[in-house]
Motif scaffolding. Structure first.
Motif, short mmCIF file in Angstrom:
data_model
loop_
_atom_site.label_atom_id
_atom_site.label_comp_id
_atom_site.label_asym_id
_atom_site.label_seq_id
_atom_site.Cartn_x
_atom_site.Cartn_y
_atom_site.Cartn_z
N VAL B 150 -27.71 -19.84 39.50
CA VAL B 150 -26.45 -20.56 39.69
C VAL B 150 -26.70 -22.07 39.57
CG1 VAL B 150 -24.66 -21.16 41.37
CG2 VAL B 150 -25.33 -18.77 41.09
N TYR B 340 -19.50 -17.96 44.62
CA TYR B 340 -20.47 -18.87 45.26
C TYR B 340 -19.77 -20.16 45.64
CZ TYR B 340 -20.85 -21.96 41.12
OH TYR B 340 -20.57 -22.85 40.12
N VAL B 376 -23.63 -16.40 35.27
CA VAL B 376 -24.28 -17.71 35.16
C VAL B 376 -25.50 -17.66 34.24
CG1 VAL B 376 -23.47 -18.52 37.40
CG2 VAL B 376 -25.67 -17.35 37.27
#
Lengths: 510, 510
Positions: B150, B340, B376
């Motif tokens: 990420v 996230y 990602v």
């Protein structure tokens, strides 16, 4: 700050100097952060969760050090702090994972590698999903056909006592449902604030949720001398004491017990239900270990079944929620965060509020819902996956029963450790006798004694346990919680190492 | 009740009669439920979530009626109330689901039906799971290697501005992280209570979370006449007004906008950041639609990138959290509840509190974490899945862009409907002019006018939208939110039906 401004503005300093000072003050006031320990939610600060507390953080650190080549008296950290079956090497149940793979990538339905019953389950789940995809949101209460399966599972479990899908709420693990239910129940201020009765020792999700919600924790003690059994006289003592300072409205029970491993007798459950009715308490029954019963003569009795067997005087009045999860029992699928709660005798208007509240988070994870569907609707004797499924399930539960026995027996051979039988669940909570000098040493180090003990064990043997203080215990007693999940051979090593450590530690402080 | 007791006890009735009456009073007081609308958490009662509110409940009911053979002027209900791509027929992205199937049932790694890059991703994810199983709990903050991926994704997105995995918290969808962040920020009582600035129109998760937390909602209005743009003067007006009665500490921004579909200019973002710094506000940037930008000349600028480009005076001081999700963009994987947040300039002590808080719920669902990892870290040009992946991704985004244009154009041909361009996200929020007689009629029926409008549309055309009142709108204006997600051909039908309904409705009340 405001005062300083006023003083500055009114002061007899020359204008330029004054402005410079005001600017400096501005600088100071703006230099601070918006969100600090002092300005954050004070309830969150009060939250504690020992199962993943400082000892686990140190364990993770030690693992990193080992990887970096730092020499230690051991080569691996064994994390016996948490009921995480797969992390301890338990293999996933084949049937569950086949269906999940099919649901994830339905092209596999065309393949011949999967048994027909797995495909059938996957098709049924997919048909009940929006656009036939587990990537669609479900209804907030959970997929309807899965709630139907849960209701039928409960009916089978409870010998035919009816269960309605309307009373089933699927959840993100049991924790989510427990917190949601507590949230609904908490209200009032000061002496009217909701009080919630929880056992001591307890699973710290409860104390954490109560701190977060600003509710009042009412502690009732389990009787260690009687296998951690629950006594209604103690419930009454705790309740009466609490009535002085809060409004007790909820009674939480964990059966089979976490961290204490006891399995409640039918009689005890009846007594608790009678007490809840008399004292006008909402019952929360945490029954996530319902398949984890090992001791001879012990049997899981659901609160709902007992409630209904007590007759309509009880079954039509006592309000209750019961919780279950995909994380424990034989499947141990913690990572999927699947679970459900069943609500009983809940006011319909409150139920509408509950449904509204859960809709804000949209829905529980759909793969976890799918998994739950398989747990409540496993392969049947006439289906191709039945034999393998039963073999795997039985093997897991038999190994747990064996490890429960082994753990109790071994601990009870160690002078200074006494251990109740692990009747159910997946933990042991033995009592440890600590020499006064060790207690003094811990105080010197600014740690509670059992934390000091567990930290030393971690540093010296690489075994990660949770100190009893993280669950609550009677003043002056010390314990730790250990899962019985490591594979049998590894568990033997762990028990041996704890034995040696305990003797050494006791010796050191004698 | 207490008063009644006192009166009875002190009354001059014969003892036996008195006791009987006291017993009757006891009976009455015990007959009531523990948990009622009057005795439940009052904050929960204040929660509203229109996206799944009464109109959606009625839509589900109508679907059941259709199934049961009840005659309606339509044959299916089209639920354009929620951004649920798969439910609207969008197919899952092949690569994502292949890796998820491999993670669910690793035996498939031995099979030849999956491309090597899918297997490579699955192996890497499994290796970072406890016991190499997605059924194990992960770290509470999320699996470390996924947080690393990420961070690298954010760095690529933001042209190299550094991102640390330590600042990444994986979550159960973005909603979970948003609520957690708000929970940390809320404190104080009365005039010191935390105020949180949210746009009007807003996504009702925000108002719901604020009601639940008992925080003060500070509404700032987006400018409908300027494509729902955000104006700092309006922020300032709202802030100054709020300072009279609460302590404003947080500014929430949704970009691209939900429900309004605007994409903020770089200049606007700079202005907002400057405002946040000046006014000492914590910034929450909801950027879950970051890949959903369609309008020519529009581009997604992340708040973090702009913040860092404004220089160290800003990048080292302004506190911020940014949110992302697996539910939107091209993947639309809502059911997995992946997401996230990245926190920036957060006080380290507060971060420790945040980590502790999320640990109570153990971890976000691991399948959702795995999915996020693929989002990602998608297939690269030299990998076998790249071509298919890009084809699928591009097709979804191109179709959305086309539907955004189609929706705006069609609505603007209808007298009484005006519609801003859908620059981004996946909704249109057109303004509808309602005749006074319709407004009066709605009041008669006890409904807000746009709810009345949407209910009529649902009953007459089978189209489920959300009334503007569920998101907030300027007094006296009316809107609805509609997703642009239905397949193009179906969307054309939907637009046509709304057109006809609107003309008919206007006619009826003229």
């Amino acid at each position: 700050m405001l005062l300083l401004y006023c003083m500055l503005t009114k002061s007899k300093l020359p204008t330029k100097e004054k402005h410079l000072m005001i600017k400096a003050v501005n600088g100071v006031s703006h230099r601070g952060k918006v969100l600090t320990l002092d300005s954050m939610n004070p309830n969150v600060k009060r939250v504690e969760y020992a199962v993943r507390g400082p000892i686990v953080q140190r364990a993770v650190q030690i693992e990193k050090e080992l990887k970096e080549g730092v020499k230690k008296p051991f080569t691996e950290v064994i994390k016996a702090n948490i009921g995480d079956a797969h992390a301890m090497g338990q293999k996933p149940i084949t049937f569950l994972r086949q269906v999940l793979a099919l649901c994830s990538y339905p092209e596999l339905l065309e393949d011949n590698m999967f048994p027909e019953d797995a495909k059938k389950r996957a098709r049924r789940i997919l048909e009940s999903c929006g656009g036939h995809s587990i990537g669609a949101y479900s209804a907030s209460q959970g997929i309807e056909c899965i709630r139907q399966d849960v209701a039928r599972y409960i009916e089978r479990r409870d010998g035919g006592i009816p269960s309605s899908p309307d009373n089933i709420y699927l959840s993100t693990g049991a924790s989510d449902a427990i917190v949601t239910m507590l949230k609904l129940l908490v209200c009032g201020e000061g002496r009217s604030r909701t009080g919630v009765m929880i056992s001591i020792p307890q699973y710290p999700l409860y104390s954490a949720a109560l701190a977060d919600l600003g509710a009042v924790q009412i502690s009732y003690y389990l009787d260690e001398d009687k296998c951690w059994s629950l006594d209604v006289a103690e419930l009454r003592r705790a309740l009466n004491a609490a009535r002085q300072h809060c409004n007790p409205r909820v009674l939480c029970i964990i059966n089979p017990g976490n961290p204490t491993g006891q399995v409640q007798s039918r009689q005890c459950i009846e007594d608790v239900i009678r007490f809840a009715k008399e004292e006008h308490l909402f019952l929360m029954a945490d029954e996530v270990y319902q398949d984890n019963v090992y001791a001879e003569g012990c049997k899981f009795h659901s609160f709902k079944k007992v409630l209904f067997e007590m007759g309509p005087e009880y079954s039509s009045t006592v309000e209750m929620a019961s919780f279950h999860s995909t994380s424990k029992c034989y499947m141990g699928e913690c990572g999927f965060r699947g679970g459900y709660m069943e609500v009983i005798n809940m006011d319909p208007e409150v139920k509408a509020q509950l449904t509204k509240l859960v809709s804000v988070r949209l829905c529980p994870p759909v793969p976890g819902q799918a998994l739950l569907d398989l747990v409540v609707n496993p392969p049947q004797p006439d289906e191709p996956s039945y034999t393998t499924f039963m073999k795997e399930r039985t093997a897991v539960l038999a190994a747990l029963a064996e490890k429960a026995r082994l753990t109790e027996e071994t601990f009870n051979t160690v002078p200074g450790i006494t251990c109740n039988p692990v009747q159910g669940a997946m933990y042991t909570f033995p009592r440890i006798t600590l020499p006064q000098k060790a207690i003094d040493k811990a105080k010197e180090e600014g740690q509670v004694p059992d934390m000091y003990y567990c930290m030393r064990l971690l540093e010296e043997e690489g075994i990660c346990l949770v100190p009893g203080s993280g669950f609550g215990q009677r003043e002056g007693t010390f314990h730790f919680r250990m899962t019985i999940l490591p594979p049998t051979e590894k568990l033997k090593v762990v028990l041996q190492k704890i034995r040696e450590f305990h003797l050494r530690f006791t010796q050191e402080f004698s």
